[in-house]
Scaffold this active site. Structure first.
Site, PDB file in Angstrom:
ATOM      1  N   GLN A 312      36.371  79.762  66.588  1.00  9.49           N
ATOM      2  CA  GLN A 312      36.336  79.444  65.164  1.00  9.49           C
ATOM      3  C   GLN A 312      35.740  78.059  64.957  1.00  9.49           C
ATOM      4  OE1 GLN A 312      40.647  79.871  64.561  1.00  9.49           O
ATOM      5  NE2 GLN A 312      40.669  77.799  63.709  1.00  9.49           N
ATOM      6  N   GLY A 338      40.800  52.815  58.750  1.00  6.43           N
ATOM      7  CA  GLY A 338      41.174  51.442  59.064  1.00  6.43           C
ATOM      8  C   GLY A 338      42.544  51.360  59.692  1.00  6.43           C
ATOM      9  N   THR A 341      45.200  48.307  63.395  1.00  2.00           N
ATOM     10  CA  THR A 341      44.406  48.179  64.614  1.00  2.00           C
ATOM     11  C   THR A 341      42.916  48.190  64.330  1.00  2.00           C
ATOM     12  OG1 THR A 341      46.163  49.291  65.836  1.00  2.00           O
ATOM     13  CG2 THR A 341      44.017  49.163  66.904  1.00  2.00           C
ATOM     14  N   GLU A 381      43.404  45.855  55.893  1.00  2.11           N
ATOM     15  CA  GLU A 381      44.685  45.182  55.721  1.00  2.11           C
ATOM     16  C   GLU A 381      44.592  43.666  55.601  1.00  2.11           C
ATOM     17  OE1 GLU A 381      47.974  46.512  57.898  1.00  2.11           O
ATOM     18  OE2 GLU A 381      47.445  48.619  57.767  1.00  2.11           O
ATOM     19  N   TYR A 382      43.473  43.066  56.003  1.00 11.15           N
ATOM     20  CA  TYR A 382      43.409  41.605  55.908  1.00 11.15           C
ATOM     21  C   TYR A 382      41.975  41.132  55.644  1.00 11.15           C
ATOM     22  CZ  TYR A 382      43.253  43.014  60.867  1.00 11.15           C
ATOM     23  OH  TYR A 382      43.024  43.679  62.055  1.00 11.15           O
ATOM     24  N   MET A 446      51.368  47.519  50.537  1.00  7.48           N
ATOM     25  CA  MET A 446      52.248  47.912  51.635  1.00  7.48           C
ATOM     26  C   MET A 446      53.520  47.077  51.633  1.00  7.48           C
ATOM     27  SD  MET A 446      49.350  48.665  54.527  1.00  7.48           S
ATOM     28  CE  MET A 446      48.284  47.312  54.055  1.00  7.48           C
ATOM     29  N   THR A 447      54.439  47.451  50.755  1.00  5.14           N
ATOM     30  CA  THR A 447      55.663  46.682  50.528  1.00  5.14           C
ATOM     31  C   THR A 447      56.724  47.029  51.569  1.00  5.14           C
ATOM     32  OG1 THR A 447      56.207  48.330  48.833  1.00  5.14           O
ATOM     33  CG2 THR A 447      55.262  46.263  48.089  1.00  5.14           C
ATOM     34  N   TYR A 448      56.360  46.864  52.808  1.00  2.79           N
ATOM     35  CA  TYR A 448      57.237  47.028  53.964  1.00  2.79           C
ATOM     36  C   TYR A 448      56.652  46.164  55.078  1.00  2.79           C
ATOM     37  CZ  TYR A 448      53.656  50.705  54.243  1.00  2.79           C
ATOM     38  OH  TYR A 448      52.469  51.398  54.187  1.00  2.79           O
ATOM     39  N   ASP A 449      57.366  46.051  56.183  1.00  3.44           N
ATOM     40  CA  ASP A 449      56.913  45.183  57.284  1.00  3.44           C
ATOM     41  C   ASP A 449      56.806  43.716  56.855  1.00  3.44           C
ATOM     42  OD1 ASP A 449      56.795  47.386  58.855  1.00  3.44           O
ATOM     43  OD2 ASP A 449      54.614  47.467  59.040  1.00  3.44           O
TER      44      ASP A 449
END
Length: 602
Positions: A312, A338, A341, A381-382, A446-449
């Site tokens: 398939q 993204g 990492t 993320e940055y 990302m309101t954690y970590d």
């Protein structure tokens, strides 16, 4: 949040090369110069289905304002998905019109759209704007604009969504679609006589109008306005519920797309973010080819109970997501690129945003799986800050990149997971999140970590605090401050989602029960030190306190913080009172087998 482990990625190589066969509907002859022509052909044929493209050529010396390709399929053959065009069907007759974001085709240029289908046949009787696709004959001239849509009415509404409908317009040649306006802003387009407008703010008055369009680019006058006030939003998020599904979860975690269904989560979700695609060499690339589209599933692990076959054309998570969407037609899937990492690859992408966006679009809309995805999620993320690596692409780089992605993806969903660092001079201050917000359907801060055992000696603190509290290790590291700062930039709450972690973060060597204690290092975890899925930590170290709207637990010499159904319920009520567009969480495999946490969101 930009912390180790917050967004994990595993890179495995994978590639596939498609053999291409063609079957022409109408190939324009050399004598067709000076006319508008279309050529449709199969690019794939696997017996029970096919992929194809149609290329429209404007061979004239004037711009073409809109196009319409028509053809007939034999019984037992159908087109199941299409991209870069709008599809309408009447019996076996198919009509494809230009997407709303691309109305004009310049002189002596071409444009293409693609599609997938089932069955053994292909198109006959091809027409372009009413004329033969090979340029022979002339089409019916479109002299009039469509009639004004009548009967605009409310069908449904919630705190963040309004459903409307209207009566069909008429035209001397044919109506190709409708545009919905909120005030002067176009908020929806399509060929149906109805639309759902999402991302609205609770308890807010809106005014909507509708215009009809035809293939020649003419638009009707606006309909009579419809005024609607959205519902209260204080009883919960009342909007989007988005869960991340990680492709590496199929390995050690043994979590598969079928588990989204059997846990009951699929009925609660509005969207799935598939994580992650990689960012390499300034472009979007496959993250894990084996898990994504090669892994064979037996009947016991398949969403529909049907085993994959060796020949398939698509297997793996992508095929299972296709089956899940068939079972839950309202569920949308975005491909996320993204993560922690792989965010280091965005710096090179920012040097040529248009090329990056082109590569992402070509990958997401690959004919093998184009029907699986409804858009893209950018997880840089940055930007212009330091994370796993340091980025120096400049404050405007994020805005420029998101602008290019929106331009390429048109009306498809475009979202972005962003930093939640609301501290003075922090990550949120060094990139243009306000400027970029115009290009996204919503942000996922990302309101954690916020806190974790990368600070090995502590102090212990909840990794996802809803609010600040006396003794918090870092001001601006909490959900309330993050949302407030984004709103202060002028970003509406309806474009912001609350982030939740379906896991805990912990320290060892802790003697103090309350937050703020010292530690000797990260607590042991099943897959990684200092982190544990909710389904595992809830029994191993039960909650015995709360701080800033988040549960914490002290057991032996370990200290953990995590969300429980009770704290998620409270956070959801807070999100509703703030008029947020919904909630998202990282990630699906962390929940229990019966979906304790996702059930608490809604």
């Amino acid at each position: 949040m930009s912390r180790p482990g917050g967004r994990r990625a595993i890179a495995l190589a994978g590639a596939a090369i498609l053999a291409v066969s063609t079957a022409l509907v109408a190939a324009p002859p050399a004598s067709s110069a000076g006319t508008v022509t279309a050529e449709c052909k199969k690019t794939q044929d696997w017996g029970t289905g096919f992929g194809g493209t149609c290329t429209i050529t404007n061979g004239t010396t004037a711009p073409l304002n809109g196009w319409k390709v028509e053809g007939d399929l034999p019984s037992g053959t159908s087109v199941t998905s299409v991209w870069n065009a709008t599809k309408t069907v009447s019996g076996n007759h198919y009509t494809f019109t230009n997407p709303t974001w691309s109305n004009t085709l310049a002189a002596n240029t071409t444009v293409s759209f693609g599609f997938n289908g089932t069955g053994p046949g292909f198109f006959t009787g091809c027409k372009i704007n009413g004329a033969a696709c090979d340029g022979g004959g002339t089409g019916e001239e479109d002299l009039e604009a469509p009639t004004t849509p009548a009967g605009l009415r409310l069908v449904s509404k919630s705190a963040t969504t309004v459903g409307i409908a209207w009566d069909a317009s008429t035209d001397d040649v044919g109506v190709t679609g409708y545009d919905v306006f909120q005030g002067t802003t176009k908020v929806a387009s399509g060929s149906e006589t109805g639309a759902n407008i999402t991302g609205l703010t609770p308890k807010t008055a809106y005014t909507f109008t509708v215009k009809a369009n035809d293939a020649s680019g003419k638009s009707s006058p606006a309909s009579a306005p419809l005024q609607v006030t959205t519902d209260e939003g204080s009883n919960g998020t009342a909007g989007k519920v988005i869960g991340y599904f990680v492709n590496w979860g199929v390995y050690q975690r043994n979590y598969h797309v079928k588990n989204i269904d059997t846990s009951g989560s699929a009925r609660k979700l509005t969207h799935i973010n598939y994580a992650f695609g990689n960012v390499q060499g300034g472009r979007c690339t496959i993250g894990d080819g084996y898990a994504d589209y090669e892994k064979a599933y037996g009947a016991d692990q398949s969403v529909d109970g049907v085993a994959d076959t060796w020949d398939q054309p698509l297997r793996g998570n992508f095929n299972q997501l296709r089956k899940l969407k068939k079972k839950y037609p309202n569920l949308k899937v975005l491909w996320s690129f993204g993560g922690w990492t792989w965010s280091g690859g965005f710096g090179q992408a920012a040097a040529n945003p248009a090329a990056f966006a082109e590569s992402c679009y070509n990958l997401v809309e690959d004919p093998r799986w184009a029907d699986v995805f409804d858009g893209i999620d950018i997880d840089w993320e940055y930007p212009n800050a330091c994370g796993l690596t340091c980025d120096t692409s400049g404050a405007a780089s994020f805005k420029n990149l998101m602008s290019a992605v929106r331009s390429k993806f048109g009306s498809n969903l475009v979202t972005a997971a962003i930093t939640a660092d609301a501290s003075a001079g922090g990550k949120m201050d060094v990139a243009d999140y306000k400027g970029a917000s115009q290009y996204v359907d919503w942000y996922l801060p990302m309101t954690y970590d916020y806190f974790g055992a990368w600070d090995a000696q502590g102090p212990t603190a909840p990794h996802s605090p809803l609010t600040s509290y006396p003794g918090i290790p870092h001001e601006g590291f909490n959900t309330s401050d993050t949302i407030a700062k984004l709103k202060s930039m002028g970003i509406p709450g309806s474009k912001l989602l609350m982030g939740l972690g379906f896991y805990g973060r912990g320290w060892t060597g802790v003697t103090q029960k309350e937050p703020g204690g010292t530690a000797t290092g990260p607590a042991p975890g099943k897959y990684e030190q200092g982190i544990e899925d909710y389904k595992d930590i809830k029994g191993r170290c039960p909650s015995n306190g709360t701080i800033a709207g988040t549960a914490y637990a002290h057991c032996g010499n370990q200290w953990w913080s995590y969300d429980t159904p009770a704290t998620i319920g409270s956070k959801s009520s807070w999100a509703g009172s703030e008029g947020l567009g919904g909630a998202f969480f990282w990630e699906l495999s962390g929940d229990t087998a019966n979906g304790e946490l996702i059930n608490a969101i809604r």
